[in-house]
Design a protein around this motif. Structure first.
Motif, PDB file in Angstrom:
ATOM      1  N   PHE A  81      67.158  42.305  52.669  1.00  0.00           N
ATOM      2  CA  PHE A  81      68.064  41.780  51.651  1.00  0.00           C
ATOM      3  C   PHE A  81      69.264  41.037  52.216  1.00  0.00           C
ATOM      4  N   ASN A  82      69.588  41.238  53.498  1.00  0.00           N
ATOM      5  CA  ASN A  82      70.707  40.486  54.076  1.00  0.00           C
ATOM      6  C   ASN A  82      70.276  39.571  55.211  1.00  0.00           C
ATOM      7  N   ALA A 129      62.578  50.246  37.266  1.00  0.00           N
ATOM      8  CA  ALA A 129      61.590  49.686  38.192  1.00  0.00           C
ATOM      9  C   ALA A 129      62.223  48.590  39.032  1.00  0.00           C
ATOM     10  N   LEU A 130      61.628  48.326  40.198  1.00  0.00           N
ATOM     11  CA  LEU A 130      62.165  47.366  41.155  1.00  0.00           C
ATOM     12  C   LEU A 130      61.089  46.385  41.590  1.00  0.00           C
ATOM     13  N   ILE A 131      61.492  45.108  41.768  1.00  0.00           N
ATOM     14  CA  ILE A 131      60.611  44.083  42.312  1.00  0.00           C
ATOM     15  C   ILE A 131      61.396  43.329  43.387  1.00  0.00           C
ATOM     16  N   ALA A 132      60.815  43.206  44.576  1.00  0.00           N
ATOM     17  CA  ALA A 132      61.484  42.503  45.667  1.00  0.00           C
ATOM     18  C   ALA A 132      60.662  41.300  46.109  1.00  0.00           C
ATOM     19  N   GLY A 133      61.349  40.218  46.494  1.00  0.00           N
ATOM     20  CA  GLY A 133      60.689  39.009  46.972  1.00  0.00           C
ATOM     21  C   GLY A 133      61.693  37.890  47.129  1.00  0.00           C
ATOM     22  N   LYS A 134      61.232  36.748  47.644  1.00  0.00           N
ATOM     23  CA  LYS A 134      62.125  35.618  47.887  1.00  0.00           C
ATOM     24  C   LYS A 134      62.002  34.615  46.752  1.00  0.00           C
ATOM     25  N   VAL A 135      63.056  34.524  45.952  1.00  0.00           N
ATOM     26  CA  VAL A 135      63.046  33.713  44.736  1.00  0.00           C
ATOM     27  C   VAL A 135      63.763  32.385  44.925  1.00  0.00           C
ATOM     28  N   ASN A 136      64.862  32.359  45.694  1.00  0.00           N
ATOM     29  CA  ASN A 136      65.671  31.132  45.791  1.00  0.00           C
ATOM     30  C   ASN A 136      65.412  30.326  47.057  1.00  0.00           C
ATOM     31  N   GLY A 137      64.387  30.689  47.816  1.00  0.00           N
ATOM     32  CA  GLY A 137      63.968  29.872  48.950  1.00  0.00           C
ATOM     33  C   GLY A 137      64.708  30.089  50.242  1.00  0.00           C
ATOM     34  N   ASP A 138      65.677  31.008  50.301  1.00  0.00           N
ATOM     35  CA  ASP A 138      66.366  31.240  51.562  1.00  0.00           C
ATOM     36  C   ASP A 138      65.650  32.347  52.334  1.00  0.00           C
ATOM     37  N   SER A 139      66.242  32.806  53.418  1.00  0.00           N
ATOM     38  CA  SER A 139      65.581  33.776  54.288  1.00  0.00           C
ATOM     39  C   SER A 139      65.796  35.222  53.848  1.00  0.00           C
ATOM     40  N   LYS A 140      66.593  35.432  52.800  1.00  0.00           N
ATOM     41  CA  LYS A 140      66.891  36.787  52.364  1.00  0.00           C
ATOM     42  C   LYS A 140      65.993  37.199  51.202  1.00  0.00           C
ATOM     43  N   THR A 141      65.646  38.473  51.183  1.00  0.00           N
ATOM     44  CA  THR A 141      64.880  39.006  50.057  1.00  0.00           C
ATOM     45  C   THR A 141      65.801  39.200  48.870  1.00  0.00           C
ATOM     46  N   ILE A 184      69.145  40.129  41.319  1.00  0.00           N
ATOM     47  CA  ILE A 184      70.159  40.339  42.355  1.00  0.00           C
ATOM     48  C   ILE A 184      69.816  39.433  43.529  1.00  0.00           C
ATOM     49  N   THR A 185      70.755  38.573  43.930  1.00  0.00           N
ATOM     50  CA  THR A 185      70.528  37.648  45.035  1.00  0.00           C
ATOM     51  C   THR A 185      70.850  38.310  46.365  1.00  0.00           C
ATOM     52  N   GLY A 186      69.920  38.223  47.317  1.00  0.00           N
ATOM     53  CA  GLY A 186      70.187  38.724  48.650  1.00  0.00           C
ATOM     54  C   GLY A 186      71.148  37.815  49.387  1.00  0.00           C
ATOM     55  N   GLY A 187      71.885  38.362  50.350  1.00  0.00           N
ATOM     56  CA  GLY A 187      72.837  37.570  51.118  1.00  0.00           C
ATOM     57  C   GLY A 187      73.232  38.258  52.394  1.00  0.00           C
ATOM     58  N   SER A 188      73.765  37.500  53.354  1.00  0.00           N
ATOM     59  CA  SER A 188      74.093  38.053  54.666  1.00  0.00           C
ATOM     60  C   SER A 188      75.261  39.026  54.623  1.00  0.00           C
TER      61      SER A 188
END
Length: 454
Positions: free
Chosen positions: A162-163, A207-219, A240-244
């Motif tokens: 996620f980061n 429930a939770l779903i994880a994946g890359k939606v906005n095209g960057d390297s973070k989940t 929720i957007t992943g970020g460093s």
């Protein structure tokens, strides 16, 4: 299923950012998250029984020819696994794979949602079972950041980076909120910070779903939750957007709603993230089986550089979709993504386990929606039930064909095959350039479909 370590919980700020400190990179994880013995083949894990009824994880190692022939069962009575094998713990009920310590072996996070703790029955717990050259062995428990009776820690799990630091993280539903445990994890119980994701007092994470939606390297993470108010009950998807340096609260999409607050407060949903329109952004597909008196509905929320954008709703009333929406069909109970025809577009299998066919109640079936540049729709979709030409087995009441589905390439032809359960057996329908085919369909009963981790 908990571990002792100093953990920092960061609350949601007024700006919507959630603190998530950065850290140094580690070695690359295993090629496959579910390759528990590091031999290059994906393995299989599913919920089983234990001697005292507390639950177990049954593990079958993969081979070049598919699943092996030996099943190993791991419970809280197994050597090196924390906790006690107690009746109704539900150990193994929810599972999520990742290489949590970056040693090249896939590991398995396992919940015991009914685990009794110091705060009472149903407090729940999550244990990481560690991969090795001989498969899963020993375990480490996560610290419970929200201990209370019936909070059911581990009600759902999702993994991802996620980061973007190269380490696998773990998101956990605990009570009505979600906690993201930052990796790397170690067998001594050390980990990074823990981020608390809590939307509003009326939103209950399910429930939770994880994946890359906005095209960057973070989940990125999507949290499905119930919304309960005095005037209505609903189901929402919260992005929720992943970020460093932080996780950022994003858009919310209403999946379904009904007036009044009676009936079940658990709307839930099953979902997956895949690129159905091949634009480089992950799309969020969520089945909401309780929609409109359990007729069910599929929602596809399309990815973009700014996160999820437009959405499409599909039911059995949509053009090109077989069947008719009827109360208690439960369209969308389970969904699974994979490229069945090798064209580079992800396709989606959707189970309809309670579909009545030819007067047979709960006979069930499964839809296959094909990806294309315009996204998912009923156009060219396929339908499979026991009475479909080439599908083995008799059409029977209570078969619940489509009660579980998975798309996975198991023969190495670069086309995902459809695995579908019904009654006491499971079938494998091969992928082909035209889509899923019944040519070469085989019974696949050595494992439940749930053993195919996604």
């Amino acid at each position: 299923m908990r571990k002792r370590v100093l953990l920092l919980a960061a609350a949601l700020t007024a700006s919507g950012a959630l603190a998530l400190p950065a850290g140094p990179a580690t070695a690359a994880p295993a090629k496959y998250a579910d390759d528990f013995n590091g031999d290059g083949y994906r393995d299989y894990a599913y919920a089983g029984y234990s001697g005292n009824g507390g639950g177990s994880v049954a593990v079958v190692l993969g081979t070049a020819d598919g699943p092996g022939t030996t099943t190993r069962r791991i419970s809280q009575a197994s050597a090196g696994v924390p906790g006690a094998d107690e009746a109704d713990d539900m150990f193994g009920e929810v599972r999520a794979a990742a290489d949590f310590d970056g040693d090249g072996y896939g590991d398995l996070a396992v919940s015991a949602t009914h685990e009794k703790g110091s705060h009472g029955v149903g407090q729940g717990a999550v244990t990481i079972l560690w991969g090795s050259a001989s498969g899963l062995k020993t375990g480490t428990t996560l610290a419970n950041k929200n201990p209370d009776s019936w909070n059911a820690m581990g009600k759902d799990l999702a993994t991802g980076d996620f980061n973007g630091d190269g380490k696998q993280d773990l998101a956990v539903v605990n009570g009505a909120v979600t906690y993201v445990y930052r990796g790397p994890f170690t067998r001594s119980g050390r980990t990074g910070a823990v981020t608390k994701l809590d939307k509003t007092s009326s939103f209950y994470a399910t429930a939770l779903i994880a994946g890359k939606v906005n095209g960057d390297s973070k989940t990125d993470l999507t949290i499905i939750g119930d919304v309960v108010t005095p005037s209505y009950i609903a189901s929402d998807a919260w992005f929720i957007t992943g970020g460093s340096s932080s996780l950022t609260s994003g858009k919310t999409l209403r999946l379904e709603s009904q007036s009044g607050n009676g009936g079940s407060s658990e709307r839930g949903g099953d979902g997956v993230i895949a690129d159905f329109d091949k634009d480089g952004y992950g799309d969020i597909a969520i089945g909401t089986e309780m929609y409109s008196k359990h007729k069910g509905r599929l929602t596809v929320w399309y990815g973009s550089s700014s996160g999820p954008a437009g959405d499409t709703r599909i039911t059995q009333a949509s053009s090109g979709v077989a069947g008719t929406p009827e109360d208690y069909d439960s369209f969308g109970t389970v969904v699974s993504a994979g490229d069945v025809n090798g064209d580079g577009y992800a396709d989606l299998a959707v189970g309809v386990p309670n579909e009545a066919i030819d007067g047979k109640k709960t006979a069930g079936g499964v839809h296959l929606f094909k990806g294309r540049a315009s996204g998912l729709s009923g156009t060219g979709s396929q339908w499979f039930a026991r009475n479909s030409p080439g599908v083995p087995g008799a059409l029977e009441e209570w078969d619940s064909f489509g009660g579980d589905v998975r798309l996975r390439d198991t023969d190495g032809d670069k086309k995902a095959d459809l695995f579908v359960s019904g009654g006491y057996d499971s079938l494998r329908l091969p992928g082909a350039t035209t889509g899923i085919t019944t040519a070469g369909v085989t019974e696949f009963n050595q494992l439940p479909v749930s053993a195919f981790l996604q």
